[in-house]
Scaffold this motif. Structure first.
Motif, PDB file in Angstrom:
ATOM      1  N   ALA A 128       3.806   8.621   6.115  1.00  0.00           N
ATOM      2  CA  ALA A 128       3.354   8.926   7.149  1.00  0.00           C
ATOM      3  C   ALA A 128       1.902   8.155   7.739  1.00  0.00           C
ATOM      4  CB  ALA A 128       3.250  10.449   7.109  1.00  0.00           C
ATOM      5  N   ASP A 129       1.381   8.143   7.132  1.00  0.00           N
ATOM      6  CA  ASP A 129      -0.083   7.667   6.971  1.00  0.00           C
ATOM      7  C   ASP A 129      -0.358   5.872   7.654  1.00  0.00           C
ATOM      8  OD1 ASP A 129      -0.475  10.334   7.621  1.00  0.00           O
ATOM      9  OD2 ASP A 129      -1.791  10.288   5.110  1.00  0.00           O
ATOM     10  N   SER A 130       0.859   5.273   7.738  1.00  0.00           N
ATOM     11  CA  SER A 130       0.725   4.156   7.872  1.00  0.00           C
ATOM     12  C   SER A 130       0.369   3.614   8.748  1.00  0.00           C
ATOM     13  CB  SER A 130       2.033   3.516   7.633  1.00  0.00           C
ATOM     14  OG  SER A 130       2.922   4.499   9.245  1.00  0.00           O
ATOM     15  N   ALA A 131      -0.149   4.631   9.818  1.00  0.00           N
ATOM     16  CA  ALA A 131      -0.703   3.607  11.201  1.00  0.00           C
ATOM     17  C   ALA A 131      -1.937   3.720  10.912  1.00  0.00           C
ATOM     18  CB  ALA A 131      -0.537   4.404  12.474  1.00  0.00           C
ATOM     19  N   LYS A 132      -2.787   4.468   9.834  1.00  0.00           N
ATOM     20  CA  LYS A 132      -4.594   4.353   9.034  1.00  0.00           C
ATOM     21  C   LYS A 132      -4.422   3.188   8.633  1.00  0.00           C
ATOM     22  CE  LYS A 132      -4.486   9.407   9.514  1.00  0.00           C
ATOM     23  NZ  LYS A 132      -4.852  10.868   8.351  1.00  0.00           N
ATOM     24  N   ILE A 133      -3.384   2.557   7.785  1.00  0.00           N
ATOM     25  CA  ILE A 133      -3.876   1.154   6.989  1.00  0.00           C
ATOM     26  C   ILE A 133      -4.545  -0.074   8.167  1.00  0.00           C
ATOM     27  CG2 ILE A 133      -3.025  -0.064   5.796  1.00  0.00           C
ATOM     28  CD1 ILE A 133      -0.757   1.589   5.091  1.00  0.00           C
ATOM     29  N   THR A 134      -5.343  -0.155   7.504  1.00  0.00           N
ATOM     30  CA  THR A 134      -6.501  -1.850   7.857  1.00  0.00           C
ATOM     31  C   THR A 134      -5.066  -2.102   7.757  1.00  0.00           C
ATOM     32  OG1 THR A 134      -9.082  -3.021   8.898  1.00  0.00           O
ATOM     33  CG2 THR A 134      -8.273  -2.264   6.614  1.00  0.00           C
ATOM     34  N   PRO A 135      -5.122  -3.546   8.812  1.00  0.00           N
ATOM     35  CA  PRO A 135      -4.494  -4.921   7.911  1.00  0.00           C
ATOM     36  C   PRO A 135      -5.543  -5.529   7.491  1.00  0.00           C
ATOM     37  CG  PRO A 135      -5.035  -4.963  10.527  1.00  0.00           C
ATOM     38  CD  PRO A 135      -5.057  -3.610   9.941  1.00  0.00           C
ATOM     39  N   VAL A 180       0.893  -1.260  -0.264  1.00  0.00           N
ATOM     40  CA  VAL A 180      -0.215  -0.362   0.109  1.00  0.00           C
ATOM     41  C   VAL A 180       0.840   1.450  -0.303  1.00  0.00           C
ATOM     42  CG1 VAL A 180      -1.528   1.454   1.021  1.00  0.00           C
ATOM     43  CG2 VAL A 180      -2.519  -0.973   1.367  1.00  0.00           C
ATOM     44  N   ILE A 181       1.699   1.068   0.673  1.00  0.00           N
ATOM     45  CA  ILE A 181       2.370   2.931   0.836  1.00  0.00           C
ATOM     46  C   ILE A 181       3.624   2.537  -0.475  1.00  0.00           C
ATOM     47  CG2 ILE A 181       4.956   3.338   2.279  1.00  0.00           C
ATOM     48  CD1 ILE A 181       3.404   2.314   4.649  1.00  0.00           C
ATOM     49  N   LYS A 182       4.255   1.409  -1.036  1.00  0.00           N
ATOM     50  CA  LYS A 182       5.501   1.180  -2.099  1.00  0.00           C
ATOM     51  C   LYS A 182       4.045   2.148  -3.290  1.00  0.00           C
ATOM     52  CE  LYS A 182       8.195  -1.744  -5.026  1.00  0.00           C
ATOM     53  NZ  LYS A 182       8.306  -3.561  -4.968  1.00  0.00           N
ATOM     54  N   THR A 183       2.975   1.598  -3.225  1.00  0.00           N
ATOM     55  CA  THR A 183       2.213   2.312  -4.541  1.00  0.00           C
ATOM     56  C   THR A 183       1.834   3.155  -4.269  1.00  0.00           C
ATOM     57  OG1 THR A 183       0.345   1.086  -3.245  1.00  0.00           O
ATOM     58  CG2 THR A 183       1.430  -0.304  -5.001  1.00  0.00           C
ATOM     59  N   GLY A 184       2.009   4.073  -3.713  1.00  0.00           N
ATOM     60  CA  GLY A 184       1.472   5.074  -3.161  1.00  0.00           C
ATOM     61  C   GLY A 184       0.086   5.273  -2.635  1.00  0.00           C
ATOM     62  N   THR A 185      -0.272   4.613  -2.629  1.00  0.00           N
ATOM     63  CA  THR A 185      -2.360   4.503  -2.247  1.00  0.00           C
ATOM     64  C   THR A 185      -2.241   5.770  -1.096  1.00  0.00           C
ATOM     65  OG1 THR A 185      -1.783   2.061  -3.423  1.00  0.00           O
ATOM     66  CG2 THR A 185      -3.677   2.942  -1.595  1.00  0.00           C
ATOM     67  N   VAL A 186      -0.939   5.511  -0.131  1.00  0.00           N
ATOM     68  CA  VAL A 186      -1.080   5.504   0.821  1.00  0.00           C
ATOM     69  C   VAL A 186       0.345   6.265   0.986  1.00  0.00           C
ATOM     70  CG1 VAL A 186      -1.106   5.784   3.559  1.00  0.00           C
ATOM     71  CG2 VAL A 186      -3.622   4.682   2.665  1.00  0.00           C
TER      72      VAL A 186
END
Length: 1011
Positions: free
Chosen positions: A754-761, A745-751
């Protein structure tokens, strides 16, 4: 100067006036509905929706060359093509009127007096220019749609039969009949409306060849005309292709030859058969057989424009509706099979119960080496049917409309008389006569006429209007401020009726022919279409041929005025007076009243909102759309102007077809193939069309990949038996989940990191349907295999049921909702799912607004889109306020006042104004908020006062939805202004609310008692 030269020059003058009028008012770019698809397809010779319009596309391709490579001008010059075709229609209408008039007035050379010439030319000018400025024809004349060119071919055909009639005694006169046949064949490649002239043409032939017509002869001619129409419609257009398809089936599946071999053989047999027949007719001097065969051949020659469809389908263009690259898919394409059937003479009512499913003939698809059976044509059997079913749709919205309109209770089963009553009340009354009166009596406004008291005709004579529509003493802004508030005072209608009466008195045969043309291009279409209620748009364009016929009688109104009104004047003065009065009674008043609501020259809404949809998306996005107006303009933007070619548009309405999924798996423009893992054999027509839900009581949510595997499995254990004995895949649960890899998700720039904590598992959701279609299966496939490499969006106009339960993960970034794997905030409402930084950047820096503030006229669809813009502004402003970005929020408010109109386009606009005022109060913009609410309240008061007047005069509750919205938001305004300490304004609004509530309270009480 001789008569012919005067006739020709005056006709070309009418052409010039009409064409200039249309060019001055045409839309400078793409329009809504089908225009975007037609322009994009014409430019690149692609395949449009069923049943196709190949000749139209080829002609429009020529007009696109006038853009000289400037892609931003392609749509304009294609619109010019429609304007010129419409101007030419007026030219042939003028010549038709003068031909009919000359035949009645000038019997010999001695009758060719100046008085007669003035009257004939006056009749032609009045009738032709009346049609020029008629509402429905003008609407089609200024956009790139098939109806302008179709009208031209219809006008040519009717003019052609009059040319034949004038020269019928000459040796080579029948060339005109062959000319008509060829033009009809060509017209099939534009639209089928042209064929409806055939019965009228049959009568011209009969009356010309029969010195003493009889009643039996008239009935026979009518029957023959209808049979010829049916022969062309079904025998040539459908059965020629059907025979070719089944020849191909035999040659491919039985003889083992290649695809197309049977079609070639059938074509050769057809050519040989026609050649032999024509030679036989010549040898035996059988003129009727010779004419019939030559006419059929010429119709087929013209029909051959459809070869373009097959040729281009084989090239697999981006827009390739139905992929008609073989005999059976082409047959399905011509038969409009994707739109389904409707009953005409016998069938069910809306509350008939389905008792069984009857299987019919085999359906075929193209396989690797042979044609394969894809299924069987099926039809339901019902417990009860009726003769002449008009109320047949079992859609719940339609059922409710049937019952409300006809006053039926839940147990009533409509019989023949009920269906006939519905035919006259709705199908003829609302869906034909309302349009007819728009054109020749006047128009209330351009609101969608789904309800009884909106979008109606209105003459401008208040006592008469009040008899039809109720108390008209306090007309609201939605009428008087609407550009389509056109008052003709019945003058064009009266002139046409006088002309019709004069025509029947003077020449009953010709009047009957015009009447037949009027019927077959009007009421006959109503009978054939068998329309359901709640059409998505007005359908007046379908009846333009009927209005064309009536315009002939408007022209003859000049003769009626001369003979009956100005008969005491000398003949020449009477002719001039009749012409002048006729001009002011029809074309002048129609043009003057109609100009502003047909002037689209400053409107760019369809173009700009298409750009905004695309600019809402991140690079290389997948954008799911649903309807015509969130798809076709976007196709235009990508295919013609090359705007955001990196985005892949996926229309969910088409995604349930194998040919569309095939296209999604190919590279288009700069968009890579979609990540769909399915093999063609797994989704081909007839395979996995619908897979139903069967609850297996599984605990917890199931991984989406496992759901996909079950749906694609060929193992019988993963299937359930159906009633017909076959087995089909199914979904065992509605609880889905998608495990998230945060690094992807982070690598593709989707999120952002800095907002990694908001990503749901894990994304978990409940699937919202009881079945999975092929398109839903493909969407699941994309979700499983995309791995967040491509951003996924849904257009904001996509119905929420198409989100398949993903609502809690869709975030607004403009006119599109982005799928994001973020943790669900249970405290946040759906409206608060906003990616505010991107939304602000998109709408403030990228978006265009269609010139809605300054446009001369906004059609209904464009004014509806203002509500979309309003919602976008309010969402952005409230999101910025929530983030504490007050300065940016104020900038957005300023932008709103720069680009959005101050005029209210309906109650939805009032709703938007209320929410904007709330935001303005939050920003300390109290003066602006007060002014906005005052204007909104004034609008509500005027609208509801009118509805209260009408309700009282009609003794029934009218405009219920608008009343409820108006009172609700007026009450909210009272509360909000009180909360903001705006006491004076709050008291004023409260007084307005109490007065209006008192006027409607008896109706609310009656409704509650009824419940």
């Amino acid at each position: 100067m001789n008569y012919t030269k005067i006739n020709n020059l005056t006709g070309w003058l009418c052409f010039f006036i009409a064409t200039v009028s249309y060019i001055l008012t045409l839309e400078p770019s793409v329009s809504f509905w089908d225009c975007g698809e037609f322009i994009a397809s014409a430019l690149k010779m692609q395949v449009v929706h069923q049943p196709g319009a190949p000749l139209f596309l080829m002609i429009q391709r020529f007009f696109s060359l006038l853009a000289l490579g400037d892609v931003t001008k392609v749509a304009y010059f294609m619109n010019v093509g429609s304007a010129i075709a419409s101007g030419a229609t007026i030219l042939f209408l003028f010549w038709t009127i003068t031909a009919l008039a000359k035949k009645m007035v000038i019997k010999s050379g001695n009758d060719l007096t100046l008085t007669n010439i003035i009257t004939i030319m006056g009749a032609g000018i009045v009738g032709a220019l009346a049609y020029t400025y008629s509402d429905s024809f003008w609407f089609s004349a200024v956009e790139s749609e098939v109806y302008a060119l179709s009208s031209l071919f219809t006008a040519i055909v009717f003019w052609g039969i009059l040319k034949w009639e004038a020269h019928a005694d000459e040796p080579r006169a029948d060339k005109w009949l062959l000319f008509i046949a060829y033009i009809m064949g060509l017209s099939i490649g534009i639209h089928l409306l042209n064929l409806l002239t055939i019965p009228a043409i049959a009568f011209v032939y009969y009356f010309r060849k029969t010195p003493k017509p009889t009643n039996m002869g008239v009935f026979k001619t009518l029957a023959i005309g209808i049979l010829i129409l049916a022969f062309v419609q079904y025998g040539i257009i459908q059965y020629v292709v059907s025979f070719g398809a089944y020849f191909d089936l035999f040659f491919v599946n039985t003889l083992g030859l290649g695809f197309g071999s049977g079609v070639v053989c059938f074509a050769l047999l057809l050519i040989a058969g026609f050649t032999w027949g024509i030679l036989y007719s010549i040898k035996h001097q059988n003129k009727i057989l010779n004419m019939a065969l030559l006419s059929t051949v010429l119709i087929i020659f013209g029909y051959c424009s459809f070869a373009m469809i097959i040729i281009r389908a084989k090239a697999s263009p981006n827009l390739n509706n139905s992929n008609p690259d073989n005999a059976f898919s082409f047959l399905s394409y011509l038969n409009r099979e994707q739109y389904g059937d409707r009953p005409l003479l016998f069938g069910p009512n809306y509350n008939s119960e389905k008792v069984s499913l009857q299987e019919g003939k085999n359906l075929y698809r193209k396989g690797a080496e042979k044609y394969e059976v894809s299924g069987k044509k099926t039809d339901y059997e019902y417990d009860r049917t009726t003769v002449f079913p008009r109320m047949y749709s079992d859609d719940p919205r339609h059922v409710e409309e049937y019952k409300n309109l006809m006053g039926f209770d839940d147990n009533h089963f409509a019989g023949l008389f009920d269906n006939v009553n519905y035919l006259f009340k709705y199908q003829i009354g609302n869906m034909y006569m309302r349009y007819f009166m728009w054109n020749f009596a006047g128009r209330q406004n351009d609101d969608q006429g789904a309800g009884v008291y909106q979008g109606q005709f209105l003459s401008g004579i208040k006592p008469i209007d009040a008899m039809m529509l109720g108390d008209q003493s306090h007309l609201p802004p939605s009428i008087v401020d609407n550009a389509a508030y056109n008052r003709f005072f019945f003058l064009p209608l009266i002139l046409g009726l006088l002309g019709a009466i004069w025509h029947f008195k003077r020449n009953q045969k010709d009047a009957g022919i015009v009447g037949l043309l009027f019927f077959f291009t009007g009421v006959a279409i109503v009978l054939y279409l068998n329309q359901k209620p709640l059409e998505p748009r007005e359908r007046d364009y379908a009846y333009a041929g009927s209005f064309y016929a009536f315009a002939i009688w408007i022209g003859f109104g000049v003769f009626a005025l001369k003979d009956w009104v100005f008969k005491k004047l000398n003949a020449q003065t009477g002719a001039i007076a009749a012409t002048v009065v006729g001009l002011f009674a029809a074309p002048v008043i129609m043009g003057a009243q109609g100009w502003n609501d047909h002037d689209r020259s400053t409107k760019m809404v369809a173009h700009d909102i298409a750009v905004d949809y695309l600019e809402s998306c991140a690079p290389n996005a997948i954008l799911f759309t649903y309807g015509d107006n969130d798809t076709y303009p976007l196709w235009y933007a990508q295919e013609v102007e090359n705007i955001r070619p990196d985005i892949r548009l996926v229309n969910l309405s088409l995604f349930d077809t194998d040919w569309y999924i095939d296209g999604m798996k190919r590279k288009q423009n700069e968009s890579a193939p979609l990540p769909i893992s399915m093999k063609p054999s797994q989704y081909v027509q007839g395979v996995r069309d619908v897979m139903y839900y069967s609850d297996y009581k599984l605990a917890g949510a199931v991984e989406l990949k496992n759901i996909l595997n079950v749906l694609l499995s060929d193992n019988d254990e993963d299937k359930i038996p159906l009633q017909n004995g076959t087995k089909e895949n199914f979904i065992p649960t509605k609880n889905f989940k998608l495990t998230i890899n945060p690094s992807e998700v982070i690598k593709t720039g989707t999120v952002k990191a800095a907002d990694s904590a908001k990503i749901t598992p894990v994304m978990e959701w409940t699937f919202n349907k009881g079945y999975v279609t092929k398109g839903t299966l493909a969407m699941i496939d994309i979700l499983v295999n995309n791995h967040w490499k491509r951003p996924i969006y849904f257009a904001s106009t996509v119905p929420s049921d198409q989100f398949n339960g993903l609502d809690n993960y869709l975030y607004t970034e403009g006119l599109a909702l982005r799928l994001l794997p973020l943790k669900i905030d249970s405290a946040a409402g759906k409206s608060e799912l906003v990616n505010i930084d991107i939304l602000y950047h998109n709408m403030y820096n990228k978006f265009k607004w269609g010139n809605v503030k300054n446009a001369t006229y906004l059609d209904t669809q464009s004014s509806d889109d203002i509500s979309i813009f309003n919602n976008l502004f309010n969402t952005t402003i409230s999101g910025l306020i929530k983030e504490g970005k007050i300065a940016d929020a104020k900038k957005v408010v300023d932008r709103y006042y720069e680009v959005m109109p101050t005029k209210f386009y309906g109650m939805r606009a009032v709703m938007g104004a209320y929410f904007l005022a709330e935001n303005e109060y939050a920003l300390g913009e109290t003066a602006r908020a007060n002014a906005l609410l005052e204007r909104a309240a004034d609008y509500i008061q005027k609208e509801l006062t009118y509805l209260a007047d009408v309700s009282k005069s009609k003794n029934m509750f009218v405009g219920g939805q608008n009343v409820q919205i108006g009172l609700q938001f007026l009450n909210e305004m009272v509360k909000t202004t009180s909360k903001q300490k705006q006491d004076k304004l709050s008291q004023k609004l409260a007084a307005q609310f109490q007065l209006l509530e008192a006027r409607f309270s008896p109706y609310f009480a009656a409704q509650q008692q009824g419940q």
